[in-house]
Design a protein around this motif. Structure first.
Motif, short mmCIF file in Angstrom:
data_model
loop_
_atom_site.label_atom_id
_atom_site.label_comp_id
_atom_site.label_asym_id
_atom_site.label_seq_id
_atom_site.Cartn_x
_atom_site.Cartn_y
_atom_site.Cartn_z
N GLY A 39 -11.42 -2.30 -1.33
CA GLY A 39 -11.06 -0.93 -1.62
C GLY A 39 -11.07 -0.17 -0.30
O GLY A 39 -11.12 -0.77 0.77
N ILE A 55 -13.86 -7.20 -3.53
CA ILE A 55 -12.66 -6.37 -3.70
C ILE A 55 -12.51 -5.49 -2.47
O ILE A 55 -13.46 -4.86 -2.01
CB ILE A 55 -12.76 -5.50 -4.96
CG1 ILE A 55 -12.83 -6.39 -6.21
CG2 ILE A 55 -11.60 -4.52 -5.05
CD1 ILE A 55 -13.15 -5.65 -7.49
N ALA A 87 -7.46 5.30 -1.60
CA ALA A 87 -6.34 4.59 -0.98
C ALA A 87 -5.13 5.49 -1.01
O ALA A 87 -4.99 6.36 -1.86
CB ALA A 87 -6.05 3.32 -1.78
N LYS A 132 -7.73 -8.05 -4.43
CA LYS A 132 -8.71 -8.65 -5.34
C LYS A 132 -8.53 -10.16 -5.41
O LYS A 132 -7.48 -10.68 -5.04
CB LYS A 132 -8.52 -8.08 -6.75
CG LYS A 132 -8.68 -6.58 -6.84
CD LYS A 132 -8.38 -6.10 -8.24
CE LYS A 132 -8.45 -4.58 -8.30
NZ LYS A 132 -8.12 -4.08 -9.63
N GLY A 176 -11.70 -1.68 3.30
CA GLY A 176 -10.46 -1.62 4.07
C GLY A 176 -10.67 -0.94 5.41
O GLY A 176 -10.16 -1.40 6.43
N PRO A 184 -5.95 -0.91 1.44
CA PRO A 184 -6.36 0.49 1.28
C PRO A 184 -7.36 0.93 2.34
O PRO A 184 -8.23 0.15 2.74
CB PRO A 184 -7.00 0.52 -0.12
CG PRO A 184 -7.46 -0.87 -0.36
CD PRO A 184 -6.49 -1.77 0.38
N TYR A 211 -5.71 -2.16 -4.38
CA TYR A 211 -6.88 -2.87 -3.88
C TYR A 211 -6.53 -4.35 -3.79
O TYR A 211 -5.72 -4.85 -4.56
CB TYR A 211 -8.06 -2.68 -4.81
CG TYR A 211 -8.67 -1.28 -4.80
CD1 TYR A 211 -8.03 -0.20 -4.21
CD2 TYR A 211 -9.90 -1.06 -5.38
CE1 TYR A 211 -8.61 1.06 -4.20
CE2 TYR A 211 -10.47 0.20 -5.38
CZ TYR A 211 -9.82 1.25 -4.78
OH TYR A 211 -10.40 2.49 -4.77
#
Length: 121
Positions: free
Chosen positions: A89, A87, A29, A37, A93, A118, A35
């Motif tokens: 990440g 999540i 990122a 979450k 992303g 990210p 991140y």
């Protein structure tokens, strides 16, 4: 002589650091983009929710990461061959932003979302 050994060691160490950094992969990122979450709220969550809506998930875009967002995101991750951990990440992303948000052409998605979710770019 000691000076030359120290200098060579520093040059070698610098080269190793550059090699390790470049081989570490591109999935990172941008600095300062956390991140997304579960149990979070805010613009990052809203952007993820909007991307999931564009991807066909009927969830609300309320900016609160709850059970509906988790269920939609983990299903999205499974269907796209990503780790279904809920999540967002860089890899998730990328799939959300470049696959759904950016093509939408929306001002919010194009301007705000890349700064709050990210991606690898």
């Amino acid at each position: 002589m000691i000076k030359n050994v120290v200098r060579r060691g520093a040059v070698t160490l610098g080269a190793v650091a550059v090699a390790v950094t470049s081989l570490a992969g591109v999935a990172h990122a941008d600095r300062g983009v956390p991140y997304v979450k579960p149990n979070q709220s805010g613009d990052g969550v809203a952007c993820v929710q909007q991307a999931l809506r564009f991807a066909g998930y009927g969830i609300d875009r309320d900016g609160k990461y709850g059970t509906a967002t988790y269920a939609a995101l983990t299903d999205f991750q499974r269907k796209h061959g990503l780790s279904a951990d809920g999540i967002v990440g860089p890899k998730t992303g990328d799939a959300l932003y470049y696959g759904y948000l950016k093509p939408s052409g929306g001002l919010v998605e194009g301007e705000l979302c890349p700064t709050v979710i990210p991606t690898t770019h």
